[in-house]
Design an enzyme around this catalytic site. Structure first.
Site, PDB file in Angstrom:
ATOM      1  N   ASP A   1       4.443   0.100  12.119  1.00 51.16           N
ATOM      2  CA  ASP A   1       3.202  -0.466  11.550  1.00 51.16           C
ATOM      3  C   ASP A   1       3.003  -1.924  11.937  1.00 51.16           C
ATOM      4  OD1 ASP A   1       3.314   1.399   8.412  1.00 51.16           O
ATOM      5  OD2 ASP A   1       2.775   1.959  10.448  1.00 51.16           O
TER       6      ASP A   1
ATOM      7  N   LYS B   1       0.845  -1.207   0.000  1.00 50.44           N
ATOM      8  CA  LYS B   1       0.000   0.000   0.000  1.00 50.44           C
ATOM      9  C   LYS B   1       0.877   1.251   0.000  1.00 50.44           C
ATOM     10  CE  LYS B   1      -1.741   1.536   4.024  1.00 50.44           C
ATOM     11  NZ  LYS B   1      -1.418   2.923   4.344  1.00 50.44           N
ATOM     12  N   ASN B   2       1.901   1.251   0.844  1.00 44.66           N
ATOM     13  CA  ASN B   2       2.683   2.481   1.049  1.00 44.66           C
ATOM     14  C   ASN B   2       3.702   2.747  -0.045  1.00 44.66           C
ATOM     15  OD1 ASN B   2       1.113   2.961   3.250  1.00 44.66           O
ATOM     16  ND2 ASN B   2       2.643   2.346   4.767  1.00 44.66           N
TER      17      ASN B   2
ATOM     18  N   CYS C   1      -4.570  12.395  13.249  1.00 40.63           N
ATOM     19  CA  CYS C   1      -5.358  11.179  13.052  1.00 40.63           C
ATOM     20  C   CYS C   1      -5.259  10.408  14.372  1.00 40.63           C
ATOM     21  CB  CYS C   1      -4.832  10.361  11.878  1.00 40.63           C
ATOM     22  SG  CYS C   1      -3.333   9.499  12.264  1.00 40.63           S
TER      23      CYS C   1
ATOM     24  N   ARG D   1      -8.821  -0.263   4.287  1.00 43.35           N
ATOM     25  CA  ARG D   1      -7.920   0.736   3.703  1.00 43.35           C
ATOM     26  C   ARG D   1      -6.587   0.109   3.324  1.00 43.35           C
ATOM     27  NH1 ARG D   1      -7.066   5.881   7.062  1.00 43.35           N
ATOM     28  NH2 ARG D   1      -5.771   6.125   5.228  1.00 43.35           N
TER      29      ARG D   1
ATOM     30  N   ARG E   1       0.977  14.177  13.500  1.00 39.33           N
ATOM     31  CA  ARG E   1       1.460  13.920  12.136  1.00 39.33           C
ATOM     32  C   ARG E   1       1.542  15.201  11.296  1.00 39.33           C
ATOM     33  NH1 ARG E   1      -1.216   8.501  10.006  1.00 39.33           N
ATOM     34  NH2 ARG E   1       0.647   8.469   8.694  1.00 39.33           N
TER      35      ARG E   1
HETATM   36  C1  EPZ Z   1       4.252   6.690   6.590  1.00 39.72           C
HETATM   37  O1  EPZ Z   1       3.498   7.711   7.188  1.00 39.72           O
HETATM   38  C2  EPZ Z   1       3.294   5.522   6.398  1.00 39.72           C
HETATM   39  N1  EPZ Z   1       2.204   5.909   5.500  1.00 39.72           N
HETATM   40  C3  EPZ Z   1       2.743   5.097   7.760  1.00 39.72           C
HETATM   41  O2  EPZ Z   1       1.939   3.944   7.549  1.00 39.72           O
HETATM   42  C4  EPZ Z   1       3.914   4.703   8.668  1.00 39.72           C
HETATM   43  O3  EPZ Z   1       3.413   4.385   9.943  1.00 39.72           O
HETATM   44  C5  EPZ Z   1       4.896   5.879   8.774  1.00 39.72           C
HETATM   45  O4  EPZ Z   1       5.324   6.271   7.446  1.00 39.72           O
HETATM   46  C6  EPZ Z   1       6.133   5.524   9.576  1.00 39.72           C
HETATM   47  O5  EPZ Z   1       6.785   4.435   9.000  1.00 39.72           O
HETATM   48  C7  EPZ Z   1       2.444   5.959   4.176  1.00 39.72           C
HETATM   49  O6  EPZ Z   1       3.547   5.701   3.699  1.00 39.72           O
HETATM   50  C8  EPZ Z   1       1.281   6.334   3.306  1.00 39.72           C
HETATM   51  P1  EPZ Z   1       6.359   9.863   8.822  1.00 39.72           P
HETATM   52  P2  EPZ Z   1       4.119   9.202   7.291  1.00 39.72           P
HETATM   53  O7  EPZ Z   1       6.247  11.164   8.136  1.00 39.72           O
HETATM   54  O8  EPZ Z   1       4.983   9.478   6.138  1.00 39.72           O
HETATM   55  C9  EPZ Z   1       6.924  12.991  12.288  1.00 39.72           C
HETATM   56  C10 EPZ Z   1       0.087   2.578   7.787  1.00 39.72           C
HETATM   57  O9  EPZ Z   1      -0.404   2.003   8.762  1.00 39.72           O
HETATM   58  N2  EPZ Z   1       6.898  14.002  11.209  1.00 39.72           N
HETATM   59  O10 EPZ Z   1       7.500   8.961   8.488  1.00 39.72           O
HETATM   60  O11 EPZ Z   1       2.993  10.121   7.582  1.00 39.72           O
HETATM   61  C11 EPZ Z   1       5.573  12.310  12.480  1.00 39.72           C
HETATM   62  O12 EPZ Z   1       4.765  13.076  13.357  1.00 39.72           O
HETATM   63  C12 EPZ Z   1       0.541   4.010   7.899  1.00 39.72           C
HETATM   64  O13 EPZ Z   1       0.259   2.054   6.662  1.00 39.72           O
HETATM   65  C13 EPZ Z   1       7.164  15.332  11.518  1.00 39.72           C
HETATM   66  O14 EPZ Z   1       7.395  15.677  12.669  1.00 39.72           O
HETATM   67  O15 EPZ Z   1       5.017   9.047   8.581  1.00 39.72           O
HETATM   68  C14 EPZ Z   1       5.942  10.972  13.059  1.00 39.72           C
HETATM   69  O16 EPZ Z   1       6.120  11.115  14.454  1.00 39.72           O
HETATM   70  C15 EPZ Z   1       0.273   4.571   9.281  1.00 39.72           C
HETATM   71  N3  EPZ Z   1       7.136  16.261  10.514  1.00 39.72           N
HETATM   72  C16 EPZ Z   1       7.298  10.669  12.410  1.00 39.72           C
HETATM   73  O17 EPZ Z   1       7.775  11.907  11.882  1.00 39.72           O
HETATM   74  C17 EPZ Z   1       6.857  15.925   9.216  1.00 39.72           C
HETATM   75  O18 EPZ Z   1       6.863  16.824   8.333  1.00 39.72           O
HETATM   76  C18 EPZ Z   1       7.236   9.672  11.275  1.00 39.72           C
HETATM   77  O19 EPZ Z   1       6.264  10.144  10.396  1.00 39.72           O
HETATM   78  C19 EPZ Z   1       6.585  14.573   8.920  1.00 39.72           C
HETATM   79  C20 EPZ Z   1       6.617  13.632   9.933  1.00 39.72           C
END
Ligand code: EPZ
Length: 432
Positions: free
Chosen positions: A305, A22-23, A115, A397, A120
């Site tokens: 995840d 998915k990702n 969420c 999803r 996030r």
């Molecule tokens: C991706 O989300 C995945 N989704 C998530 O999968 C996954 O849990 C996550 O990466 C971590 O591996 C997709 O790829 C569509 P991050 P993403 O930005 O990109 C902080 C699932 O279940 N952060 O790597 O949104 C954030 O708050 C989903 O399939 C900032 O502070 O995650 C978090 O604490 C859930 N500023 C950490 O980084 C930013 O600009 C990691 O978030 C961006 C993120």
């Protein structure tokens, strides 16, 4: 709305196949905007999030034909916005930002908002895109982005954000000059997006590492052959945890074992027998499970995840397990629902202590997010008697046909409207 009913306590036996990730599918679909024309993407998983993405791309002007090989025509763009009603349901829509700015020089995207699992923010996305020459204004919950032309830049991410890295790469590939992204996310799905971009003519070095060097090119064009999406490592790990939880002997085919070593090593530590094939992973669990300790981390560490699913496995171990969630600030909602099934889990900040007893009791439970839903289904597989998992729209999803795949390995599981209460109807759903 539907619910899943499970008559648990039945060990799993057999094989099932992983779907495309998915990702990786979601960012790759958005990346097709960078190369006007017809694209073919193979191994596309059949998921609600994929349909939502195709529907958003349709509103932008790009018709598609969904299927395991999905076709999408990005010749025209007529609308440069990702509206709130779409983004609030699927935060990954924020991935339209980089491609639209690179192709059209403008983009209006609703802020995703928080969420269930955390705030996030997207500050790192905006920081990287600004370095490339984009300007942003926040207005009415929207990000209005524009650029007079993207220029290569050196970018240091404060956080190795997965979608942040993907957004920045998808803009940098069409920037004038070279960009270097430091502290880039190394998740396999990020590498898959980069590999896809190179088939369009992008020039990216360091794929799979935390330093990506991108030489911008003037234009990109659709690849001549379909691109095959990487197998879903989280789906794979989820089914391996199902076998650990319910017991039995389950093999996941059509997957890439090298992407989930952190998970297979943890299951081995817990007392499972794990066999790795070139494109398959087999888990056997006959005896009792041992308690485990784990902290989630960015790739190649233990994936956040997979945290909820491993917590369910820990409930079936006899003894004290400790799970630390280091990525998201609120990703233990499944603990309270597992508590309804007799689990004894104490959470203190980002640390959950599971006092496993080797048993879970069937009960109606409620899903809160995608991976928590999966963890509750796994718990239902282990608990004697009838478990009902409500709000499984979360599950749809990110898991293609979970009920069908689990039935295929002997689970007594079915899906009914959540209004059905009648025992006979519920039993009927188990073998429909
Ligand atoms: C991706 O989300 C995945 N989704 C998530 O999968 C996954 O849990 C996550 O990466 C971590 O591996 C997709 O790829 C569509 P991050 P993403 O930005 O990109 C902080 C699932 O279940 N952060 O790597 O949104 C954030 O708050 C989903 O399939 C900032 O502070 O995650 C978090 O604490 C859930 N500023 C950490 O980084 C930013 O600009 C990691 O978030 C961006 C993120």
């Amino acid at each position: 709305m539907d619910k899943i009913v499970i008559d648990g306590g039945v060990p799993l036996h057999g094989t099932l196949s992983a779907s495309g990730a998915k990702n990786a599918a979601l960012p790759i679909l958005f990346a097709t905007l960078l190369a006007p024309g017809e694209h073919r993407i193979a191994n596309m998983p059949k998921l609600v999030d994929v349909s939502e993405t195709l529907s958003l791309l349709g509103r932008i002007g790009c018709p598609s034909l969904a299927g395991s090989t999905t076709r999408i025509d990005t010749s025209r763009v007529v609308f440069c916005e990702a509206p709130y009603d779409v983004v609030r349901k699927m935060r990954a829509s924020v991935l339209v930002l980089g491609p639209l700015l690179a192709r059209e020089g403008t983009a209006r995207v609703s802020l995703p908002g928080g969420c269930a699992i955390g705030v996030r923010p997207i500050d790192q996305h905006l920081k990287g895109l600004e370095a490339l020459g984009c300007r942003f204004e926040l207005e009415g919950g929207y990000v209005n982005g524009s650029t007079d032309g993207l220029r290569g830049a050196e970018i240091h991410l404060d956080v190795p954000t997965v979608t942040g890295t993907e957004n920045i790469v998808m803009a940098a590939v069409l920037a004038d000059g070279t960009s270097v992204i430091h502290n880039a996310a190394k998740e396999p799905e990020v590498a898959d997006v980069c590999r896809f971009l190179t088939t369009l003519g992008a020039r990216i070095e360091g794929i799979g590492t935390s330093t990506l060097t991108i030489d911008g090119v003037a234009r990109l064009s659709p690849a001549s052959r379909p691109y095959r999406i990487v197998p879903d490592r989280i789906e794979t790990g989820t089914y391996l945890c199902a076998a650990a939880t319910a017991g039995g002997d389950l093999e996941v085919l059509e997957t890439d074992p090298t992407l989930i070593t952190a998970v297979t090593e943890k299951l081995t530590e817990a007392g499972c027998t794990v066999e790795i094939g070139p494109r398959s992973v087999r888990v056997r669990r006959e005896g009792p499970l041992h308690p485990i300790e784990v902290a989630t981390a960015a790739y190649p560490g233990f994936p956040t995840d997979m945290q909820a699913q491993l917590m369910t496995v820990a409930c079936m171990a006899e003894g004290r397990s400790v799970i630390t969630e280091t990525i998201f600030e609120n990703r233990f909602m499944h603990a309270a629902e597992l508590g309804r099934m007799g689990a004894h889990i104490e959470t203190q900040g980002n640390v959950a202590t599971v006092h496993g007893t080797g048993r879970l009791m069937s009960s109606p439970v409620m899903a809160s997010d995608l991976r928590a839903s999966a963890a509750l289904v796994l718990a239902g597989l282990a608990a004697e008697g009838l478990t009902e998992v409500l709000r499984i729209y979360h599950l749809d999803r990110g898991y293609e046909d979970m009920v069908g795949k689990l039935r295929g390995v002997g689970a007594r599981i079915g899906r009914v409207s959540d209004e059905v209460r009648d025992e006979a109807r519920l039993q009927q759903a188990l073998s429909a």
